[in-house]
Design a protein around this motif. Sequence first.
Motif, PDB file in Angstrom:
ATOM      1  N   ARG A 174       0.824  -1.201   0.000  1.00  0.00           N
ATOM      2  CA  ARG A 174       0.000   0.000   0.000  1.00  0.00           C
ATOM      3  C   ARG A 174       0.863   1.258   0.000  1.00  0.00           C
ATOM      4  O   ARG A 174       0.464   2.283  -0.564  1.00  0.00           O
ATOM      5  N   GLU A 175       2.042   1.182   0.608  1.00  0.00           N
ATOM      6  CA  GLU A 175       2.935   2.359   0.610  1.00  0.00           C
ATOM      7  C   GLU A 175       3.396   2.686  -0.815  1.00  0.00           C
ATOM      8  O   GLU A 175       3.399   3.849  -1.235  1.00  0.00           O
ATOM      9  N   LYS A 195      -0.422   6.803  -6.561  1.00  0.00           N
ATOM     10  CA  LYS A 195      -1.695   7.530  -6.651  1.00  0.00           C
ATOM     11  C   LYS A 195      -1.505   9.006  -6.281  1.00  0.00           C
ATOM     12  O   LYS A 195      -2.161   9.881  -6.847  1.00  0.00           O
ATOM     13  N   ALA A 196      -0.605   9.278  -5.338  1.00  0.00           N
ATOM     14  CA  ALA A 196      -0.339  10.666  -4.947  1.00  0.00           C
ATOM     15  C   ALA A 196       0.307  11.457  -6.080  1.00  0.00           C
ATOM     16  O   ALA A 196       0.404  12.683  -6.000  1.00  0.00           O
ATOM     17  N   ILE A 220      -7.204  15.628  -1.957  1.00  0.00           N
ATOM     18  CA  ILE A 220      -8.166  15.033  -1.026  1.00  0.00           C
ATOM     19  C   ILE A 220      -7.965  13.526  -0.985  1.00  0.00           C
ATOM     20  O   ILE A 220      -7.899  12.882  -2.036  1.00  0.00           O
ATOM     21  N   CYS A 221      -7.858  12.952   0.223  1.00  0.00           N
ATOM     22  CA  CYS A 221      -7.758  11.492   0.356  1.00  0.00           C
ATOM     23  C   CYS A 221      -8.839  11.006   1.310  1.00  0.00           C
ATOM     24  O   CYS A 221      -8.866  11.400   2.479  1.00  0.00           O
ATOM     25  N   SER A 222      -9.729  10.131   0.797  1.00  0.00           N
ATOM     26  CA  SER A 222     -10.827   9.629   1.632  1.00  0.00           C
ATOM     27  C   SER A 222     -10.557   8.226   2.150  1.00  0.00           C
ATOM     28  O   SER A 222     -11.450   7.612   2.735  1.00  0.00           O
ATOM     29  N   ASP A 223      -9.342   7.714   1.952  1.00  0.00           N
ATOM     30  CA  ASP A 223      -9.001   6.432   2.562  1.00  0.00           C
ATOM     31  C   ASP A 223      -8.838   6.647   4.071  1.00  0.00           C
ATOM     32  O   ASP A 223      -8.069   7.509   4.489  1.00  0.00           O
ATOM     33  N   LYS A 226       1.557   6.362   4.593  1.00  0.00           N
ATOM     34  CA  LYS A 226       2.468   7.472   4.942  1.00  0.00           C
ATOM     35  C   LYS A 226       3.088   8.084   3.691  1.00  0.00           C
ATOM     36  O   LYS A 226       3.360   9.280   3.638  1.00  0.00           O
ATOM     37  N   SER A 227       3.326   7.244   2.682  1.00  0.00           N
ATOM     38  CA  SER A 227       3.972   7.732   1.455  1.00  0.00           C
ATOM     39  C   SER A 227       3.128   8.816   0.782  1.00  0.00           C
ATOM     40  O   SER A 227       3.664   9.778   0.234  1.00  0.00           O
TER      41      SER A 227
END
Length: 432
Positions: A176-177, A183-184, A194-197, A202-203
């Motif tokens: 996921r990192e 994705k970032a 905006i991140c809704s996770d 941290k990445s």
Amino acid sequence: MQNLPTTLPDWLALLESRHAETHIDMGLDRVRAVKERMQLAFKCPVIMVAGTNGKGSTCAMLEAMLLQSGYRVGLYIKPHFLAFNERARLNGENASDEQLVAAFNAVESVRGEVSLTYFEFTTLAIMHLLAKAPIDVAILEVGLGGRLDAVNVVDADVAVVTSIDIDHKEYLGETREEIGLEKAGIFRPGKPAICSDPMPPKSLIQHAEDIGADLWLLGRDFNYQGDKQQWGYAGRSQRRNSLAYPALRGANQLLNASAALAALEALRLQLPCGAQEVRAGLALVELPGRFQVLPGRPAIVYDVAHNPHAAAALAQNLGNMGFHPFTYAVFGIMQDKDIDAVIAPLAQYVDHWCVADLPSPRSANAAELAHKLQSLRPAGAKDDEFSAKAFANPGEAFADAMSRAKEGDRIVVFGSFYTVAGVMAARKNSLH
């Protein structure tokens, strides 16, 4: 220049044949070069949406709320189920064949020697179509990852990342990192990100800080709460109370709706949306294939769940549906997916597996899959209580399920866009 196709089907066939040999070359230099030759630029705000799951739902909610607010909206969303035109929408309507052919011609006329994949070519064409249209806002869904996706040659005014989970490991990374960092890549300095996770890697946070993006995190900058009747959104400076639940069903839709409302809050000065328009948009939003329950009996559910995260959400939604004596699964999946982890959460809900080969070289083998699923047979179960059978395509698998299911039963079609599209097409043909 050779004679170019004049119809949309001929154009799509040309693009597919031209790039049958092209492997995905991760990098944006070629796409950027053609974009600059096309002078492709948006004169309106651009909202870009990435994520492992939920990005299509978030785009559809944004489109619905903005249309209800009276704005002219362009949307690029993928993949399509029955017609390529579904990928390009202007004011809630699919683009016409003529509009798409003109856009393909525009890319081809300047492409020169640059080789583009099917996805890159069609992405540039649709972005060109939207950029030239008289619209007030463009919503662009990212295909794969973010950083190296063809959409990312455009700078978003607001970037949204919905969920981050393991999928497309061969391109995006094993953790996921790693995936969060990909994705970032759609974030921009000084712009809302905006991140809704609920548990962002941290990445992703680090990258937003490194480039100076304006990061909005769920639980810190915006959140939601609700009861059985209604829900509410709270952002940095905007609250929206007494909202009806989105017309899209399913456990994660409030996360997606909150991300969409955060994006609208970030753009509230350019694109203000009233409370009534937001309510109406959420109540009217439609998106095929995302926990879509069709009217009639037996109950039929379409869900494009094809990774563990989406399969877990589908299982939760099935558990909330109430009692059905038997559940039939029409299931087909790509062999490069984490098949065991997709099946695991659904095993307790499915009694009869109708497994289909898919029209793709990446399709998992239906006969092998059916054999694997036999291991889920409960001890002492009779054939009318449990089965796993293989079929040549989703249409045949669905016909078998329909022939056996009683009125009170349900049929769940899932595992891939190809699975759902195959059943949609078969049902459409059977109605004509």
